[in-house]
Design a protein around this motif. Structure first.
Motif, short mmCIF file in Angstrom:
data_model
loop_
_atom_site.label_atom_id
_atom_site.label_comp_id
_atom_site.label_asym_id
_atom_site.label_seq_id
_atom_site.Cartn_x
_atom_site.Cartn_y
_atom_site.Cartn_z
N VAL A 148 -5.31 -15.41 10.73
CA VAL A 148 -6.34 -15.00 9.77
C VAL A 148 -7.42 -14.17 10.49
O VAL A 148 -8.01 -14.65 11.47
CB VAL A 148 -7.01 -16.24 9.13
CG1 VAL A 148 -8.06 -15.82 8.09
CG2 VAL A 148 -5.97 -17.14 8.48
N SER A 186 -10.61 -10.88 9.90
CA SER A 186 -11.37 -10.03 8.96
C SER A 186 -10.90 -8.58 9.13
O SER A 186 -10.33 -8.21 10.16
CB SER A 186 -12.86 -10.12 9.25
OG SER A 186 -13.15 -9.47 10.48
N ARG A 215 -10.44 -1.68 3.47
CA ARG A 215 -10.76 -3.06 3.05
C ARG A 215 -10.04 -3.43 1.77
O ARG A 215 -10.54 -4.20 0.96
CB ARG A 215 -12.27 -3.26 2.87
CG ARG A 215 -13.03 -2.97 4.13
CD ARG A 215 -14.52 -3.13 3.98
NE ARG A 215 -15.09 -3.19 5.33
CZ ARG A 215 -15.27 -4.33 6.01
NH1 ARG A 215 -14.99 -5.47 5.45
NH2 ARG A 215 -15.76 -4.29 7.23
N ALA A 227 -4.21 -9.86 1.88
CA ALA A 227 -5.54 -10.48 1.83
C ALA A 227 -5.51 -11.94 1.38
O ALA A 227 -4.65 -12.33 0.59
CB ALA A 227 -6.43 -9.68 0.88
N VAL A 228 -6.46 -12.71 1.90
CA VAL A 228 -6.69 -14.07 1.40
C VAL A 228 -8.08 -14.21 0.81
O VAL A 228 -8.40 -15.22 0.20
CB VAL A 228 -6.52 -15.16 2.48
CG1 VAL A 228 -5.07 -15.45 2.71
CG2 VAL A 228 -7.23 -14.79 3.76
N SER A 229 -8.91 -13.19 1.02
CA SER A 229 -10.26 -13.20 0.44
C SER A 229 -10.72 -11.75 0.41
O SER A 229 -9.99 -10.85 0.82
CB SER A 229 -11.22 -14.05 1.27
OG SER A 229 -11.52 -13.37 2.48
N ALA A 230 -11.95 -11.54 -0.01
CA ALA A 230 -12.48 -10.17 -0.06
C ALA A 230 -12.67 -9.59 1.33
O ALA A 230 -12.71 -8.38 1.52
CB ALA A 230 -13.81 -10.17 -0.82
N THR A 231 -12.76 -10.46 2.33
CA THR A 231 -13.08 -9.98 3.68
C THR A 231 -11.97 -10.21 4.70
O THR A 231 -11.99 -9.63 5.77
CB THR A 231 -14.34 -10.71 4.21
OG1 THR A 231 -14.11 -12.13 4.09
CG2 THR A 231 -15.57 -10.33 3.41
N HIS A 232 -10.99 -11.09 4.38
CA HIS A 232 -10.00 -11.50 5.38
C HIS A 232 -8.55 -11.30 4.91
O HIS A 232 -8.25 -11.44 3.73
CB HIS A 232 -10.20 -12.97 5.76
CG HIS A 232 -11.35 -13.20 6.68
ND1 HIS A 232 -12.66 -13.06 6.26
CD2 HIS A 232 -11.41 -13.54 8.00
CE1 HIS A 232 -13.48 -13.32 7.28
NE2 HIS A 232 -12.74 -13.61 8.34
N THR A 270 -4.37 -12.39 6.19
CA THR A 270 -3.58 -13.15 7.16
C THR A 270 -2.33 -12.38 7.48
O THR A 270 -1.67 -11.83 6.59
CB THR A 270 -3.20 -14.58 6.69
OG1 THR A 270 -1.91 -14.53 6.09
CG2 THR A 270 -4.19 -15.16 5.73
N ARG A 281 0.87 -13.60 5.86
CA ARG A 281 1.02 -13.19 4.46
C ARG A 281 1.46 -11.72 4.37
O ARG A 281 2.29 -11.36 3.52
CB ARG A 281 -0.28 -13.41 3.70
CG ARG A 281 -0.16 -13.08 2.22
CD ARG A 281 -1.31 -13.64 1.38
NE ARG A 281 -0.92 -13.57 -0.03
CZ ARG A 281 -1.31 -12.62 -0.87
NH1 ARG A 281 -2.12 -11.66 -0.46
NH2 ARG A 281 -0.88 -12.62 -2.12
#
Length: 485
Positions: free
Chosen positions: A177, A179, A192, A198-203, A205, A208
């Motif tokens: 994981v 950013s 971005r 993605a797993v979030s708006a900023t990160h 993995t 994945r």
């Protein structure tokens, strides 16, 4: 069965015989070796770490830079392992360090950047080396961006038009994981926006990124493939594995028996084979030597062995609450391992109370591990999860009956005595509870005490099992062909 021989690039972060930290390295050597024996054109690539065997003498076969921004300079050095050509990607900025992933238990701050670069370089080097693989086989999070880049960066590149990707998941606990800011070596991350990583708006993995983009995915046992589709088994990626379930298969790892064979194991006081007389004589000598080595009384009692990292994954927390109860029986228990200091101190406390029956050796000791496999009657693996596992396979080869929790590769490789006595190779319990482990330990002890001849029959049957890599490699070749079609 398709007959076309394939060209395969096997991408891994470590390879046994060159550099190793865990089980991934064993697979990264043994599977390509087995594929080579099956006439496939297979080549391995990994980073050129400072401490890698033979790296200083290796010939430079390519001196170049990434075609894509940031145009990082790198070299490719040629090595060989078990006859398989190896390309080591040499970029001192990233890989000329004391360790592979971490120092003093602190992961390198730029691991995302390092392995993103490695993933990019693996593909960047291929046209320059003139190697055009049918299959690029990535492994675990470190190489998750390889399938991602094939799909995104190279989707309209003629050189890669026929190339498909496979991702092997060896342990989904580790996801890589990072950013977007930590992945500056990939221009694809500068926007971005990477919904399939993605797993979030900023990160994102890296695991994945691989799972969502590989043409086929495999887990290192059939049961682990099923577990990855559950919340508990996937450690939070169940939806991704469910989404890809039609492309997900489980293939049980093979076993490289070259170092684990009681007939020619140099660490044993007596070698033995799968015949009754040899087994009885050999295991008795090994048990005596084990008892002597760890300071337990040299007597004819059931010996239970365990060699593992002291972690929750290995189920040590199922054993601790019931160990004192089990030690009230006529038994001896030997545990060898290092890891969590809290678990270690609890084991030391029990050893202080039951010094005549329980030995805990806080060490990583390969020679002692071999002696435990040979000298014990039963080998305990109560894992919380176990993608494949190898010690249960080694144990069977040594006529030492594994006692396992029915998860992952343990469930796929051990046949429970209480389910089918005729085909049994060990004992299985399922509930993630200390009492369930105590019950199965007592079941095995009862059999040992009441039916010694039956125990020897099951031990011999266990020794006859064969988990050689050739069979697994055949299944991988079928998986590659399904990716291509």
């Amino acid at each position: 069965m398709a007959t076309k021989n394939l060209s395969i690039l096997f991408v891994a972060s470590e390879v046994e015989g060159l550099i190793k930290s865990g089980g991934l390295a064993d697979v990264a050597k043994a599977l390509p070796e087995a594929l080579l024996e099956l006439q496939q054109d297979v080549r391995i690539t990994l980073p050129a770490y400072r401490n890698m065997a033979g790296i200083d003498q290796a010939k430079v076969v390519l001196e170049t830079q990434l075609e894509h921004w940031p145009h990082t300079e790198y070299q490719v050095k040629a090595l060989e392992i078990v006859g398989v050509p190896v390309y080591a990607v040499d970029c001192p900025k990233y890989f000329d360090r004391p360790e592979m992933y971490a120092e003093n238990n602190q992961a390198y701050q730029d691991n995302g950047e390092r392995f993103a670069f490695f993933s990019a370089a693996c593909l960047d080097m291929l046209p320059k080396l003139g190697f055009q693989p049918d299959i690029v086989h990535a492994n675990d999070w470190h190489t998750g961006f390889v399938p991602y880049l094939l799909k995104h960066r190279y989707h309209s590149d003629d050189f890669f038009a026929q190339t498909k990707s496979v991702l092997s998941v060896h342990n989904a606990v580790f996801k890589g994981v990072f950013s977007y800011d930590e992945l500056q070596s990939l221009p694809e991350m500068h926007t971005r926006y990477a919904p399939d990583a993605a797993v979030s708006a900023t990160h994102v993995t890296m695991l994945r990124a691989g799972v969502m983009n590989a043409d086929k995915i495999n887990a290192v046992s059939p049961t682990y493939a099923d577990e990855l589709k559950t919340e508990l088994g996937s450690h939070g990626m169940a939806q991704d594995f469910q989404h890809r379930s039609s492309d997900l298969v489980g293939i049980l790892n093979g076993c490289d028996y070259s170092a684990w064979d009681p007939q020619n194991d140099p660490y044993l006081p007596a070698n033995y084979k799968a015949s009754r007389q040899s087994l009885v004589r050999g295991k008795k000598a090994c048990k005596r030597e084990l008892q002597k080595r760890v300071g337990l009384g040299e007597q004819d009692v059931a010996v239970y062995g365990m060699v593992c990292r002291l972690t929750h994954q290995k189920g040590v927390h199922y054993l601790l609450p019931i160990l004192s109860d089990f030690l009230k029986h006529q038994v001896q228990v030997v545990i060898v391992g290092t890891g969590d200091p809290v678990l270690a101190s609890q084991l030391k406390e029990i050893a202080a109370l039951y010094g005549d029956k329980f030995a805990f050796i806080e060490a990583y000791d390969n020679e002692l591990a071999h002696l435990v496999e040979a000298g014990a009657d039963f080998f305990v693996m109560p894992s919380e999860f176990e993608p494949c596992g190898l010690n249960q396979i080694y144990s069977m080869a040594y006529g030492t009956l594994p006692i396992v929790r029915g998860v992952g590769g343990l469930k796929d490789s051990v046949n429970d005595y209480d389910v089918d006595t005729s085909d049994a190779t060990g004992f299985v319990f399922y509930e993630p509870e200390p009492i369930a482990l105590l019950n199965v330990l007592q079941r095995s002890l009862l059999l040992y005490a009441q039916e010694p001849n039956e125990v020897k029959r099951v031990q011999l049957h266990a020794m006859e099992q064969n988990f050689c890599w050739n069979k697994s490699a055949q299944e991988y070749i079928e998986l590659y062909h399904s990716a291509l079609s």
